[in-house]
Design a protein around this motif. Structure first.
Motif, PDB file in Angstrom:
ATOM      1  N   ALA A 133       0.845  -1.093   0.098  1.00 53.48           N
ATOM      2  CA  ALA A 133      -0.024  -0.048   0.167  1.00 53.48           C
ATOM      3  C   ALA A 133       0.819   1.296  -0.065  1.00 53.48           C
ATOM      4  N   LYS A 134       0.473   2.487  -0.571  1.00 51.07           N
ATOM      5  CA  LYS A 134       1.319   3.402  -0.772  1.00 51.07           C
ATOM      6  C   LYS A 134       1.161   4.228   0.676  1.00 51.07           C
ATOM      7  N   HIS A 135       0.051   4.011   1.256  1.00 52.98           N
ATOM      8  CA  HIS A 135      -0.087   4.530   2.716  1.00 52.98           C
ATOM      9  C   HIS A 135      -0.607   3.607   3.708  1.00 52.98           C
ATOM     10  N   ILE A 136      -0.140   3.224   4.793  1.00 52.05           N
ATOM     11  CA  ILE A 136      -0.734   2.502   5.671  1.00 52.05           C
ATOM     12  C   ILE A 136      -1.331   3.043   7.185  1.00 52.05           C
ATOM     13  N   LEU A 137      -2.320   3.044   7.541  1.00 49.18           N
ATOM     14  CA  LEU A 137      -2.961   3.648   8.595  1.00 49.18           C
ATOM     15  C   LEU A 137      -3.064   2.381   9.878  1.00 49.18           C
ATOM     16  N   LEU A 138      -2.649   3.087  10.777  1.00 55.56           N
ATOM     17  CA  LEU A 138      -2.725   2.114  12.073  1.00 55.56           C
ATOM     18  C   LEU A 138      -3.722   2.661  13.158  1.00 55.56           C
ATOM     19  N   ALA A 139      -4.705   1.694  12.968  1.00 59.08           N
ATOM     20  CA  ALA A 139      -6.050   2.352  14.084  1.00 59.08           C
ATOM     21  C   ALA A 139      -5.966   1.109  15.078  1.00 59.08           C
ATOM     22  N   LEU A 140      -4.983   0.667  15.799  1.00 60.57           N
ATOM     23  CA  LEU A 140      -4.983  -0.680  16.544  1.00 60.57           C
ATOM     24  C   LEU A 140      -5.802  -0.583  17.947  1.00 60.57           C
ATOM     25  N   GLY A 141      -6.141   0.884  18.310  1.00 64.77           N
ATOM     26  CA  GLY A 141      -6.896   0.620  19.590  1.00 64.77           C
ATOM     27  C   GLY A 141      -5.934   0.347  20.717  1.00 64.77           C
ATOM     28  N   GLY A 142      -6.898   0.123  21.941  1.00 63.00           N
ATOM     29  CA  GLY A 142      -6.088  -0.153  23.171  1.00 63.00           C
ATOM     30  C   GLY A 142      -6.592  -1.704  23.625  1.00 63.00           C
ATOM     31  N   TRP A 143      -6.086  -2.055  24.833  1.00 58.47           N
ATOM     32  CA  TRP A 143      -6.808  -3.300  25.647  1.00 58.47           C
ATOM     33  C   TRP A 143      -6.591  -3.050  27.071  1.00 58.47           C
ATOM     34  N   PRO A 144      -7.497  -3.749  27.843  1.00 54.83           N
ATOM     35  CA  PRO A 144      -7.466  -3.574  29.383  1.00 54.83           C
ATOM     36  C   PRO A 144      -6.211  -4.393  29.688  1.00 54.83           C
ATOM     37  N   VAL A 145      -5.517  -3.723  30.638  1.00 53.80           N
ATOM     38  CA  VAL A 145      -4.218  -4.625  31.302  1.00 53.80           C
ATOM     39  C   VAL A 145      -4.566  -4.830  32.705  1.00 53.80           C
ATOM     40  N   LYS A 146      -3.985  -6.046  33.120  1.00 51.58           N
ATOM     41  CA  LYS A 146      -4.278  -6.508  34.531  1.00 51.58           C
ATOM     42  C   LYS A 146      -3.048  -6.223  35.212  1.00 51.58           C
ATOM     43  N   PRO A 147      -2.933  -5.704  36.629  1.00 57.67           N
ATOM     44  CA  PRO A 147      -1.864  -5.645  37.287  1.00 57.67           C
ATOM     45  C   PRO A 147      -0.962  -6.926  37.393  1.00 57.67           C
ATOM     46  N   GLU A 284       2.731   3.591  23.142  1.00 61.57           N
ATOM     47  CA  GLU A 284       1.939   4.010  21.983  1.00 61.57           C
ATOM     48  C   GLU A 284       2.672   4.599  21.058  1.00 61.57           C
ATOM     49  N   ILE A 285       2.092   4.878  19.854  1.00 62.68           N
ATOM     50  CA  ILE A 285       2.777   5.336  18.435  1.00 62.68           C
ATOM     51  C   ILE A 285       2.814   6.724  18.630  1.00 62.68           C
ATOM     52  N   GLU A 286       4.018   7.154  18.373  1.00 59.11           N
ATOM     53  CA  GLU A 286       4.476   8.537  18.382  1.00 59.11           C
ATOM     54  C   GLU A 286       4.132   9.259  17.055  1.00 59.11           C
ATOM     55  N   VAL A 287       3.093  10.247  17.102  1.00 57.11           N
ATOM     56  CA  VAL A 287       2.602  10.734  15.838  1.00 57.11           C
ATOM     57  C   VAL A 287       2.756  12.305  15.905  1.00 57.11           C
ATOM     58  N   ASP A 288       2.907  13.010  14.725  1.00 52.07           N
ATOM     59  CA  ASP A 288       2.843  14.465  14.636  1.00 52.07           C
ATOM     60  C   ASP A 288       1.480  15.067  14.530  1.00 52.07           C
ATOM     61  N   SER A 294       7.092   8.160  12.548  1.00 53.86           N
ATOM     62  CA  SER A 294       8.503   8.638  12.210  1.00 53.86           C
ATOM     63  C   SER A 294       8.784   7.759  10.840  1.00 53.86           C
ATOM     64  N   VAL A 295       7.655   7.104  10.405  1.00 53.08           N
ATOM     65  CA  VAL A 295       7.979   6.481   9.084  1.00 53.08           C
ATOM     66  C   VAL A 295       6.799   7.094   7.985  1.00 53.08           C
ATOM     67  N   PRO A 296       7.439   8.184   6.985  1.00 55.38           N
ATOM     68  CA  PRO A 296       6.498   8.847   6.265  1.00 55.38           C
ATOM     69  C   PRO A 296       5.177   8.334   5.745  1.00 55.38           C
ATOM     70  N   SER A 297       5.272   6.958   5.333  1.00 56.74           N
ATOM     71  CA  SER A 297       4.276   6.310   4.706  1.00 56.74           C
ATOM     72  C   SER A 297       3.107   5.819   5.807  1.00 56.74           C
ATOM     73  N   ILE A 298       3.382   5.746   7.104  1.00 53.56           N
ATOM     74  CA  ILE A 298       2.842   5.091   7.914  1.00 53.56           C
ATOM     75  C   ILE A 298       2.041   6.271   9.160  1.00 53.56           C
ATOM     76  N   TYR A 299       0.831   6.159   8.978  1.00 49.50           N
ATOM     77  CA  TYR A 299       0.029   7.006   9.839  1.00 49.50           C
ATOM     78  C   TYR A 299      -0.648   6.205  11.099  1.00 49.50           C
ATOM     79  N   ALA A 300      -1.032   7.083  12.175  1.00 51.82           N
ATOM     80  CA  ALA A 300      -1.978   6.233  13.241  1.00 51.82           C
ATOM     81  C   ALA A 300      -2.687   7.204  13.853  1.00 51.82           C
ATOM     82  N   ILE A 301      -3.935   6.709  14.211  1.00 51.11           N
ATOM     83  CA  ILE A 301      -5.097   7.396  14.841  1.00 51.11           C
ATOM     84  C   ILE A 301      -5.621   6.683  15.996  1.00 51.11           C
ATOM     85  N   GLY A 302      -6.350   7.389  16.659  1.00 50.98           N
ATOM     86  CA  GLY A 302      -7.137   6.688  17.911  1.00 50.98           C
ATOM     87  C   GLY A 302      -6.266   6.626  19.117  1.00 50.98           C
TER      88      GLY A 302
END
Length: 452
Positions: A133-147, A284-288, A294-302
């Motif tokens: 894909a020219k662009h990849i979008l990561l919308a992976l969400g979160g998950w509950p964690v147990k201590p 967490e994924i760092e985004v601008d 930090s990889v120009p073709s990869i974006y992340a939201i949510g």
């Protein structure tokens, strides 16, 4: 080079689905999307939607009592959990179908499997096939964690609470954030003997202190056995349930223990570090500001970006991504002055700064009123509500609005518009009250209760 897709989205929650279908439907992009679990994500399948339906269910008991106080002759039986749960699961199935149809009708090609990143332009599906894909979008969400503590595997999280075979008689909820507090109210309202442990000094950290205090007090009044400054040391299975040892020295047995102790971004084993996608301390994924990694073709939201973990924010980030990448209109996401509601009992609606944060920033005035609402007071209940405005002394702008009351979520949506527009205290004062309502107090508070 020729790509299989213009965009490949990983994650079929609210943000991923919106981005995929708008990119395909409005921008004419060729889009693929992979989801390993259920379409709709946290919000639709294991979050806001089923939670709010449970809130409604849990409030009818008190409503029935109030009805009798208003003169209705009625006898209510107990709450039948299986009837409600089956109907809830059918509704979630229906909503998942809606999400699948939205994608199909927009021309998005979907893959019901896990996907990982193989390189900046390639995803690998769990069956071994690779898609470029020219662009990849990561919308992976979160998950509950147990201590990490002895016996933690005996506990459930918010994911499982919607699907219990039967309601526990005795439930312990561990945590003090909004998920913990919402479920304490829900389960208490459904007739479960509910105990809550929170290690902090007050629940709902980060929210306005006065609002937190009132919610905490009202929860205890309504029967939640709340223990602050208390955490779990260890748990073990015993004959009649789960034995729990608390940091306060208590040893008690519960039928169920639910951890609501935070959520983590779904970035494990996604191949992100291998291709150079930078992750933060919590994974967490760092985004601008344009959601680019930090990889120009990869974006992340949510939620996976750890910015503001709210459904409508993920959707907005998805829309801004499509504007930026596919419509040639660079659109940063505005995370300022986001109104939000917490469906505790009583509800909190909030927008802008807490009194504490505003006070640290500049000289302020605080306008506040607390009273017994007419509907509940007439029924003989002692519930209290709170209306609060935090105002800048210099600009007169309303910096924060906090409501603790039945229907606070509905009220704060409207207040949010005014505050986003930059309304001043005088704008509120010029607005005529709607009488008799609770929210009229927002426009009738004349004198500040304090300045800071």
């Amino acid at each position: 080079m020729e790509f299989d897709y213009d965009l490949f989205v990983i994650g079929g929650g609210s943000g991923g689905v919106r981005a995929a279908r708008v990119a395909a439907g409005e921008a004419g992009a060729k889009v693929g999307l992979a989801e390993e679990s259920r379409y709709g994500g946290t919000c639709v399948i294991r979050g806001c939607v089923p939670k709010k339906l449970m809130v409604f269910a849990s409030e009818y008991g008190e409503t029935a009592k109030d009805a009798q106080a208003y003169g209705w002759k009625m006898m209510a039986g107990g709450f039948d959990w299986p009837t409600f749960r089956d109907k809830l699961e059918a509704e979630l199935d229906r909503l998942e179908g809606v999400y699948r149809n939205l994608l199909a009708n927009s021309g998005v090609e979907t893959f019901d499997m896990r996907a990982r990143i193989a390189d900046p332009h390639t995803v690998e599906l769990s069956d071994g096939t690779r898609k470029t894909a020219k662009h990849i979008l990561l919308a992976l969400g979160g998950w509950p964690v147990k201590p990490d503590l002895p016996g933690a595997e005996l506990a459930i999280t918010s994911n499982e609470i919607f699907h219990l075979d039967k309601l526990p008689k005795r439930l312990l909820i561990v945590g003090g954030g909004y998920v913990a507090c919402e479920f304490a109210g829900i389960m208490n309202g459904l007739g479960v003997q509910t105990t809550q442990y929170y290690r902090g000094a007050q629940i709902l950290r980060g929210f306005d202190e006065e609002a937190r205090g009132l919610v905490s007090e009202e929860m205890m009044q309504s029967g939640v056995d709340l223990h602050l400054g208390t955490n779990v040391l260890e748990m073990k299975q015993v004959e009649d349930g789960i034995w729990v040892k608390g940091t306060n020295g208590s040893e008690r047995v519960f039928d169920q223990v639910m951890f609501a102790t935070g959520r983590a971004p779904n970035t494990t084993d996604m191949g992100l570090e291998d291709v150079g996608v930078k992750l933060g301390r919590r994974g967490e994924i760092e985004v601008d500001e344009f959601s680019q990694t930090s990889v120009p073709s990869i974006y992340a939201i949510g939620d996976v970006t750890g910015r503001v973990e709210l459904t409508p924010v993920a959707i907005r980030e998805g829309m801004a991504f499509v504007e930026t990448v596919f419509k040639g209109n660079p659109t940063p996401v505005d995370h300022e002055l986001i109104p939000t509601a917490i469906f505790t009992q009583p509800e909190i609606g909030t927008v802008g700064l807490s009194e504490e944060d505003a006070r640290d920033q500049e000289p302020i005035e605080v306008y506040c009123t607390s009273f017994k609402p007419m509907q509940q007071a007439f029924a003989g209940r002692s519930d209290r509500v709170l209306m609060k405005l935090v105002v800048s002394q210099k600009t007169r702008k309303v910096l924060g609005c906090h409501i603790v009351a039945p229907g606070a979520g509905e009220m704060i949506q409207m207040a949010g518009i005014a505050i986003k527009m930059g309304a001043t205290k005088e704008d509120f004062d010029r607005t005529v009250a709607v009488h008799p309502t609770m929210s009229e107090e927002m426009v009738t508070m004349r004198q500040p209760v304090r300045t800071a």
